[in-house]
Design a protein around this motif. Structure first.
Motif, PDB file in Angstrom:
ATOM      1  N   ASN A 130       0.743  -1.197   0.052  1.00  0.00           N
ATOM      2  CA  ASN A 130      -0.114   0.077   0.131  1.00  0.00           C
ATOM      3  C   ASN A 130       0.878   1.067   0.013  1.00  0.00           C
ATOM      4  OD1 ASN A 130      -2.397  -1.226   0.148  1.00  0.00           O
ATOM      5  ND2 ASN A 130      -1.907  -1.904   2.121  1.00  0.00           N
ATOM      6  N   TRP A 131       2.089   1.081   0.559  1.00  0.00           N
ATOM      7  CA  TRP A 131       2.888   2.372   0.531  1.00  0.00           C
ATOM      8  C   TRP A 131       4.294   2.116  -0.262  1.00  0.00           C
ATOM      9  CZ3 TRP A 131       1.881   7.060   2.684  1.00  0.00           C
ATOM     10  CH2 TRP A 131       0.476   7.154   3.532  1.00  0.00           C
ATOM     11  N   LEU A 132       5.242   2.373   0.181  1.00  0.00           N
ATOM     12  CA  LEU A 132       6.574   2.200  -0.482  1.00  0.00           C
ATOM     13  C   LEU A 132       7.722   1.730   0.662  1.00  0.00           C
ATOM     14  CD1 LEU A 132       6.881   5.741  -2.117  1.00  0.00           C
ATOM     15  CD2 LEU A 132       6.369   3.738  -3.268  1.00  0.00           C
ATOM     16  N   GLN A 133       8.592   0.977  -0.148  1.00  0.00           N
ATOM     17  CA  GLN A 133       9.846   0.639   0.614  1.00  0.00           C
ATOM     18  C   GLN A 133      10.278   1.740   1.738  1.00  0.00           C
ATOM     19  OE1 GLN A 133      12.998  -0.815  -1.653  1.00  0.00           O
ATOM     20  NE2 GLN A 133      14.429  -1.069   0.000  1.00  0.00           N
ATOM     21  N   GLY A 134      10.620   1.483   2.625  1.00  0.00           N
ATOM     22  CA  GLY A 134      11.279   2.449   3.644  1.00  0.00           C
ATOM     23  C   GLY A 134      10.319   3.049   4.455  1.00  0.00           C
ATOM     24  N   ILE A 135       9.034   2.608   4.652  1.00  0.00           N
ATOM     25  CA  ILE A 135       7.889   3.093   5.229  1.00  0.00           C
ATOM     26  C   ILE A 135       7.687   2.336   6.216  1.00  0.00           C
ATOM     27  CG2 ILE A 135       6.049   4.579   5.574  1.00  0.00           C
ATOM     28  CD1 ILE A 135       6.228   5.607   2.755  1.00  0.00           C
ATOM     29  N   TYR A 136       7.720   2.302   7.618  1.00  0.00           N
ATOM     30  CA  TYR A 136       7.393   1.434   8.568  1.00  0.00           C
ATOM     31  C   TYR A 136       6.491   1.882   9.458  1.00  0.00           C
ATOM     32  CZ  TYR A 136      11.679  -0.834   6.590  1.00  0.00           C
ATOM     33  OH  TYR A 136      12.500  -1.169   5.658  1.00  0.00           O
ATOM     34  N   PHE A 137       5.119   1.229   9.751  1.00  0.00           N
ATOM     35  CA  PHE A 137       4.101   1.311  10.557  1.00  0.00           C
ATOM     36  C   PHE A 137       4.051   0.723  11.643  1.00  0.00           C
ATOM     37  CE2 PHE A 137       2.758   2.908   6.329  1.00  0.00           C
ATOM     38  CZ  PHE A 137       1.889   3.998   6.507  1.00  0.00           C
ATOM     39  N   MET A 138       3.845   1.459  12.889  1.00  0.00           N
ATOM     40  CA  MET A 138       3.656   0.787  14.045  1.00  0.00           C
ATOM     41  C   MET A 138       2.035   0.297  14.162  1.00  0.00           C
ATOM     42  SD  MET A 138       5.625   3.227  16.924  1.00  0.00           S
ATOM     43  CE  MET A 138       7.090   3.995  16.281  1.00  0.00           C
ATOM     44  N   GLY A 139       1.567  -0.131  14.992  1.00  0.00           N
ATOM     45  CA  GLY A 139       0.081  -0.707  15.227  1.00  0.00           C
ATOM     46  C   GLY A 139      -0.885   0.366  15.019  1.00  0.00           C
ATOM     47  N   GLU A 140      -1.922   0.126  14.316  1.00  0.00           N
ATOM     48  CA  GLU A 140      -2.823   1.094  13.851  1.00  0.00           C
ATOM     49  C   GLU A 140      -3.243   2.369  15.050  1.00  0.00           C
ATOM     50  OE1 GLU A 140      -7.365   1.411  11.729  1.00  0.00           O
ATOM     51  OE2 GLU A 140      -6.136  -0.474  12.166  1.00  0.00           O
ATOM     52  N   SER A 141      -3.530   1.668  16.112  1.00  0.00           N
ATOM     53  CA  SER A 141      -4.002   2.836  17.036  1.00  0.00           C
ATOM     54  C   SER A 141      -2.708   3.771  17.479  1.00  0.00           C
ATOM     55  CB  SER A 141      -4.378   2.163  18.343  1.00  0.00           C
ATOM     56  OG  SER A 141      -5.546   1.365  17.873  1.00  0.00           O
ATOM     57  N   PHE A 142      -1.597   3.355  17.320  1.00  0.00           N
ATOM     58  CA  PHE A 142      -0.420   4.345  17.541  1.00  0.00           C
ATOM     59  C   PHE A 142      -0.218   5.510  16.592  1.00  0.00           C
ATOM     60  CE2 PHE A 142       1.302   0.788  19.770  1.00  0.00           C
ATOM     61  CZ  PHE A 142       1.970   1.149  20.980  1.00  0.00           C
ATOM     62  N   LYS A 143      -1.136   5.363  15.333  1.00  0.00           N
ATOM     63  CA  LYS A 143      -1.090   6.474  14.455  1.00  0.00           C
ATOM     64  C   LYS A 143       0.245   7.238  14.184  1.00  0.00           C
ATOM     65  CE  LYS A 143      -4.347   9.246  13.890  1.00  0.00           C
ATOM     66  NZ  LYS A 143      -5.142   8.475  12.654  1.00  0.00           N
ATOM     67  N   THR A 144       1.385   6.182  13.895  1.00  0.00           N
ATOM     68  CA  THR A 144       2.820   6.487  13.946  1.00  0.00           C
ATOM     69  C   THR A 144       3.524   5.584  12.756  1.00  0.00           C
ATOM     70  OG1 THR A 144       2.741   7.069  16.170  1.00  0.00           O
ATOM     71  CG2 THR A 144       4.927   6.661  15.226  1.00  0.00           C
ATOM     72  N   ALA A 145       4.346   6.395  12.202  1.00  0.00           N
ATOM     73  CA  ALA A 145       5.100   5.526  11.140  1.00  0.00           C
ATOM     74  C   ALA A 145       6.468   6.109  11.173  1.00  0.00           C
ATOM     75  CB  ALA A 145       4.696   5.616   9.905  1.00  0.00           C
ATOM     76  N   ILE A 146       7.503   5.250  10.885  1.00  0.00           N
ATOM     77  CA  ILE A 146       8.835   5.603  10.667  1.00  0.00           C
ATOM     78  C   ILE A 146       9.239   5.726   9.329  1.00  0.00           C
ATOM     79  CG2 ILE A 146      11.278   5.111  11.441  1.00  0.00           C
ATOM     80  CD1 ILE A 146      10.076   3.716  14.033  1.00  0.00           C
ATOM     81  N   ILE A 147       9.780   6.678   8.705  1.00  0.00           N
ATOM     82  CA  ILE A 147      10.062   6.839   7.340  1.00  0.00           C
ATOM     83  C   ILE A 147      11.634   6.910   7.296  1.00  0.00           C
ATOM     84  CG2 ILE A 147      10.259   8.015   5.109  1.00  0.00           C
ATOM     85  CD1 ILE A 147       7.591   9.163   5.988  1.00  0.00           C
ATOM     86  N   VAL A 148      12.271   5.803   6.748  1.00  0.00           N
ATOM     87  CA  VAL A 148      13.706   5.724   6.743  1.00  0.00           C
ATOM     88  C   VAL A 148      14.285   6.141   5.060  1.00  0.00           C
ATOM     89  CG1 VAL A 148      15.616   4.175   6.780  1.00  0.00           C
ATOM     90  CG2 VAL A 148      13.680   3.533   8.112  1.00  0.00           C
ATOM     91  N   ILE A 149      14.593   7.523   5.329  1.00  0.00           N
ATOM     92  CA  ILE A 149      14.710   8.050   4.011  1.00  0.00           C
ATOM     93  C   ILE A 149      15.585   7.599   3.050  1.00  0.00           C
ATOM     94  CG2 ILE A 149      15.614  10.255   3.098  1.00  0.00           C
ATOM     95  CD1 ILE A 149      14.422  11.707   5.524  1.00  0.00           C
ATOM     96  N   HIS A 150      16.946   6.920   3.597  1.00  0.00           N
ATOM     97  CA  HIS A 150      17.655   6.305   2.777  1.00  0.00           C
ATOM     98  C   HIS A 150      17.332   4.838   2.134  1.00  0.00           C
ATOM     99  CE1 HIS A 150      21.381   8.775   4.286  1.00  0.00           C
ATOM    100  NE2 HIS A 150      20.529   9.461   4.085  1.00  0.00           N
ATOM    101  N   GLN A 151      16.305   4.512   2.586  1.00  0.00           N
ATOM    102  CA  GLN A 151      15.648   3.115   2.051  1.00  0.00           C
ATOM    103  C   GLN A 151      14.491   3.473   0.921  1.00  0.00           C
ATOM    104  OE1 GLN A 151      14.279   0.312   4.864  1.00  0.00           O
ATOM    105  NE2 GLN A 151      16.252   0.428   6.099  1.00  0.00           N
ATOM    106  N   LEU A 152      14.180   4.770   0.736  1.00  0.00           N
ATOM    107  CA  LEU A 152      13.153   5.095   0.006  1.00  0.00           C
ATOM    108  C   LEU A 152      13.554   4.784  -1.465  1.00  0.00           C
ATOM    109  CD1 LEU A 152      11.598   8.510   1.388  1.00  0.00           C
ATOM    110  CD2 LEU A 152      10.702   6.388   1.512  1.00  0.00           C
ATOM    111  N   PRO A 153      12.712   4.626  -2.484  1.00  0.00           N
ATOM    112  CA  PRO A 153      13.190   4.184  -3.687  1.00  0.00           C
ATOM    113  C   PRO A 153      13.501   5.471  -4.397  1.00  0.00           C
ATOM    114  CG  PRO A 153      10.943   3.953  -3.504  1.00  0.00           C
ATOM    115  CD  PRO A 153      11.331   4.001  -2.338  1.00  0.00           C
TER     116      PRO A 153
END
Length: 387
Positions: A130-153
């Motif tokens: 649903n998204w891209l490589q390099g974007i990591y989501f925590m549990g849905e209720s946390f409403k938080t994601a970590i974007i690892v810039i150097h892993q983005l295509p």
């Protein structure tokens, strides 16, 4: 450094929503770096932002990190997010309204790199379908994601986020910006942001290797932009000058007159092109042209390109405030004197203020004739000036 990254996000997102940087949250005094609230559902501009535009579809908190984020910093971000959620929910109750989970801001933690151990510690999972490589989501209720810039295509969609990376990733993004077509809707605004970032970096002491490399990477882009603007101005000026020269030659009725008129037109066109470049730069950086600044454009535009470029580089770094106008006027006059007489002694330095006190027309005429004046003649015109 984080404040500079927040400034960059502010400039990119402000056309499509409300951006609050360093926003205070209730309870213990703390701040989130960027709090964004969209004001338009969809727009062409948002589409050009690519992945960043998708992140800005809903209310969001952006926490950008120049260096790899640590577990402690992530916990601090989560704590601030939950406090912000609580504040918004309390406000809704006071106003006798309701707020859904979908209306609460999503936290996007932007980090250049992140280890697999750190991601696993927060159960952050990549949702690549649903998204891209390099974007990591925590549990849905946390409403938080970590974007690892150097892993983005490395695609146009991720360009604006990769600009927030480090080292080679950031340099590649800068190179992609410079390669965009001149009519691309965000090319000029992106270059302006990069130049401002360069200026902000230069004002910081004790810069690290990464920041110095970034300044070096931005400098050629800036010169490229100045050269392009100058060339456009010269071409416009030459076209106008040739036409005027031909008309003058035709009126004289002889071929020689046409040729001479065209030559004069080319020379006038080059000077007019440089004048347009200087005017545009001063108006962009300072917001206005004072009569004195306008008077200084004529002697400046008569300089050869190799002498004019250092002026443009310095003037481009001025900020839009009243003191900058005074600085620009003083800088131009002082350096025109240096070009004519070499290093300034106390007597010549004292004449800078006297020159700036002249009516604009007299100032322009005198500086335009500077090459014909000796040092003694110039000093003799302002005998009252003293070091």
């Amino acid at each position: 450094m984080t404040n500079l990254l927040a400034y960059f996000l502010d400039q990119l997102l402000s056309p499509i929503g409300t951006v609050e940087t360093s926003r205070d949250i209730a309870g213990e005094v703390r701040e989130v770096d960027v709090y964004f609230t969209p004001t338009s559902v969809s727009s062409d501009y948002q589409t050009t932002l690519g992945l960043l535009g998708r992140l800005a579809t809903n209310p969001a908190v952006f926490e950008p990190f120049r260096n790899a984020v640590t577990p402690s910093q992530i916990r601090s971000c989560l704590s601030k997010l939950f406090d912000l959620h609580s504040e918004l929910e309390r406000r809704a109750r006071r106003e006798n309204t309701s707020i859904n989970d979908s209306e609460l801001p999503q936290l996007w933690i932007l980090t250049p790199t992140a280890s697999s151990r750190l991601l696993a510690g927060f159960r952050a999972i990549n949702d690549e379908p649903n998204w891209l490589q390099g974007i990591y989501f925590m549990g849905e209720s946390f409403k938080t994601a970590i974007i690892v810039i150097h892993q983005l295509p490395r695609t146009p969609e991720t360009l604006w986020l990769r600009l927030l990376g480090k080292g080679r990733v950031q340099q590649q993004a800068i190179e992609e910006i410079s390669a965009l077509p001149e009519d691309h809707p965000l090319r000029q605004s992106a270059l302006d942001l990069l130049y401002n970032l360069q200026i902000n970096l230069q004002t910081h002491q004790n810069l690290g290797t990464q920041e110095r490399e970034l300044i070096m990477a931005l400098a050629p882009l800036f010169r490229q932009q100045l050269d392009a603007e100058r060339q456009r101005g010269i071409e416009q000026g030459i076209e106008q000058g040739i036409q005027q020269g031909i008309e003058q030659g035709i009126q004289q009725g002889i071929q020689q007159g046409i040729q001479q008129g065209m030559q004069r037109g080319i020379e006038q066109g080059i000077q007019q092109g440089q004048r347009l470049t200087i005017e545009n730069l001063l108006q962009t950086r300072l917001g206005q042209l004072t009569p004195t600044l306008a008077a200084l454009i004529t002697p400046l535009s008569a300089l050869p390109p190799q002498q004019l470029t250092p002026f443009l580089l310095h003037l481009s770094q001025l900020e839009n405030r009243e003191s900058a106008i005074q600085q620009a006027q003083h800088f131009i006059v002082e350096n025109l004197l240096k070009i004519r007489f070499g290093e300034l002694d106390a007597q010549l330095t004292a004449r800078v203020t006297s020159l700036l006190a002249l009516p604009p027309q007299q100032l322009s005429q005198l500086l335009s004739q500077l090459s014909q004046l000796s040092r003694e003649q110039l000093l003799g015109r302002f005998p009252q000036a003293s070091p």
